[in-house]
Scaffold this motif. Structure first.
Motif, PDB file in Angstrom:
ATOM      1  N   TRP A  19      16.092  61.179  -2.729  1.00  0.00           N
ATOM      2  CA  TRP A  19      16.061  60.383  -0.971  1.00  0.00           C
ATOM      3  C   TRP A  19      15.046  58.776  -0.951  1.00  0.00           C
ATOM      4  N   LEU A  20      14.083  58.552  -1.174  1.00  0.00           N
ATOM      5  CA  LEU A  20      13.567  57.176  -1.276  1.00  0.00           C
ATOM      6  C   LEU A  20      14.484  56.383  -1.902  1.00  0.00           C
ATOM      7  N   LEU A  21      15.587  56.977  -2.525  1.00  0.00           N
ATOM      8  CA  LEU A  21      16.633  55.910  -3.680  1.00  0.00           C
ATOM      9  C   LEU A  21      17.450  55.860  -2.579  1.00  0.00           C
ATOM     10  N   PHE A  22      17.933  56.809  -1.654  1.00  0.00           N
ATOM     11  CA  PHE A  22      19.191  56.635  -0.879  1.00  0.00           C
ATOM     12  C   PHE A  22      19.248  55.943  -0.087  1.00  0.00           C
ATOM     13  N   VAL A  23      17.574  55.970   0.453  1.00  0.00           N
ATOM     14  CA  VAL A  23      17.209  54.706   1.451  1.00  0.00           C
ATOM     15  C   VAL A  23      17.161  53.693   1.233  1.00  0.00           C
ATOM     16  N   PHE A  24      17.149  53.732   0.269  1.00  0.00           N
ATOM     17  CA  PHE A  24      16.770  52.095  -0.199  1.00  0.00           C
ATOM     18  C   PHE A  24      18.130  51.264  -0.878  1.00  0.00           C
ATOM     19  N   ILE A  25      19.058  52.495  -1.345  1.00  0.00           N
ATOM     20  CA  ILE A  25      20.818  51.891  -1.311  1.00  0.00           C
ATOM     21  C   ILE A  25      21.063  51.633   0.018  1.00  0.00           C
ATOM     22  N   SER A  26      21.420  52.609   0.680  1.00  0.00           N
ATOM     23  CA  SER A  26      21.551  52.562   2.368  1.00  0.00           C
ATOM     24  C   SER A  26      21.107  51.100   3.605  1.00  0.00           C
ATOM     25  N   ASN A  27      20.081  50.723   2.802  1.00  0.00           N
ATOM     26  CA  ASN A  27      19.117  49.775   3.684  1.00  0.00           C
ATOM     27  C   ASN A  27      19.380  48.425   2.550  1.00  0.00           C
ATOM     28  N   PHE A  28      20.449  48.104   2.146  1.00  0.00           N
ATOM     29  CA  PHE A  28      19.928  47.428   1.186  1.00  0.00           C
ATOM     30  C   PHE A  28      20.920  46.218   1.175  1.00  0.00           C
ATOM     31  N   SER A  29      22.391  46.619   2.151  1.00  0.00           N
ATOM     32  CA  SER A  29      23.271  45.842   2.158  1.00  0.00           C
ATOM     33  C   SER A  29      23.422  45.710   3.021  1.00  0.00           C
ATOM     34  N   GLN A  30      22.200  45.615   4.268  1.00  0.00           N
ATOM     35  CA  GLN A  30      21.915  45.657   5.096  1.00  0.00           C
ATOM     36  C   GLN A  30      20.283  44.411   5.435  1.00  0.00           C
ATOM     37  N   THR A  31      20.296  44.305   4.317  1.00  0.00           N
ATOM     38  CA  THR A  31      19.235  43.137   3.890  1.00  0.00           C
ATOM     39  C   THR A  31      19.513  41.700   3.972  1.00  0.00           C
ATOM     40  N   ASP A  32      17.856  41.211   4.122  1.00  0.00           N
ATOM     41  CA  ASP A  32      18.895  39.229   3.759  1.00  0.00           C
ATOM     42  C   ASP A  32      19.012  39.303   2.260  1.00  0.00           C
ATOM     43  N   SER A  33      20.128  37.591   2.327  1.00  0.00           N
ATOM     44  CA  SER A  33      20.178  37.476   0.621  1.00  0.00           C
ATOM     45  C   SER A  33      19.091  37.180   0.163  1.00  0.00           C
ATOM     46  N   ASN A  34      17.711  37.065   1.096  1.00  0.00           N
ATOM     47  CA  ASN A  34      16.877  35.997   0.179  1.00  0.00           C
ATOM     48  C   ASN A  34      16.051  37.635  -0.092  1.00  0.00           C
ATOM     49  N   VAL A  35      16.011  38.466  -0.035  1.00  0.00           N
ATOM     50  CA  VAL A  35      15.374  39.531  -0.205  1.00  0.00           C
ATOM     51  C   VAL A  35      16.105  41.030  -1.622  1.00  0.00           C
ATOM     52  N   LYS A  36      16.874  40.081  -1.194  1.00  0.00           N
ATOM     53  CA  LYS A  36      17.798  41.144  -2.139  1.00  0.00           C
ATOM     54  C   LYS A  36      17.693  40.451  -3.913  1.00  0.00           C
ATOM     55  N   ALA A  37      17.890  39.228  -3.700  1.00  0.00           N
ATOM     56  CA  ALA A  37      17.391  38.022  -4.383  1.00  0.00           C
ATOM     57  C   ALA A  37      15.979  38.185  -5.424  1.00  0.00           C
TER      58      ALA A  37
END
Length: 182
Positions: A19-37
């Motif tokens: 569930w945490l992995l699903f939440v992380f992946i679903s919210n990952f696309s909406q985060t800032d590119s600096n946070v992703k990096a």
């Protein structure tokens, strides 16, 4: 009952992780590119650290076992050279003399030997009991020697067949072993 509770808790932890992995992946696309990096770099650093730790531990274990393996395998090499000397002196070793060298080798092989070395030795013993010709016995001994050298860290891929056994033979037999191998 305790096993059931452990299994149930393991299943619940696994579901929570998914569930945490699903939440992380679903919210990952909406985060800032600096946070992703930053997250990708963090995960890369953790992965590299875990791989390095695993390899370091594996090397430490190999280093500790090397001394024991070397001493155990030395019993077989000693036996081979004693058999060679006895044949040159036209004498045969007694069963007790052979067992005196063989038992410590087999103990070392049991405790510290790699699977390929154990398999090579078992194959040698089974084939030796079948009454092979001297050339085939030498070939089987070379297989054991190669497996032992591999277990000790040597790479004999560039060493042609017959070269190891030729080290312990006289010139006539050496020529025969090297010709047969080629």
């Amino acid at each position: 009952m305790i096993k059931f509770l452990r299994a149930l808790s393991a299943i619940l932890v696994f579901i929570l992780f998914l569930w945490l992995l699903f939440v992380f992946i679903s919210n990952f696309s909406q985060t800032d590119s600096n946070v992703k990096a930053g997250l990708i770099g963090f995960l890369g650093a953790i992965t590299a650290g875990l791989i390095t730790h695993y390899q370091t531990k594996k090397r430490e274990v190999s280093a500790r076992l090397f001394i024991e393996k070397r001493e155990g395998y030395r019993h077989l090499v000693d036996l081979i050279f004693e058999l060679l000397l006895a044949s040159k002196r036209q004498r045969t070793l007694t069963e007790d003399e052979m067992l005196e060298k063989m038992i410590p080798f087999k103990k070392a092989l049991f405790f510290w030997g790699e699977a390929s070395a154990i398999s090579a030795w078992n194959s040698f013993e089974m084939n030796f009991g079948k009454g092979l010709a001297a050339e085939e016995i030498l070939h089987e001994i070379e297989k054991v020697m190669r497996a032992i050298r591999k277990d000790l860290g040597h790479d004999d891929n560039l060493l042609p067949n017959g070269q190891l056994i030729a080290l312990i033979l006289n010139s006539d037999a050496k020529d025969l072993a090297l010709r047969r191998a080629s």
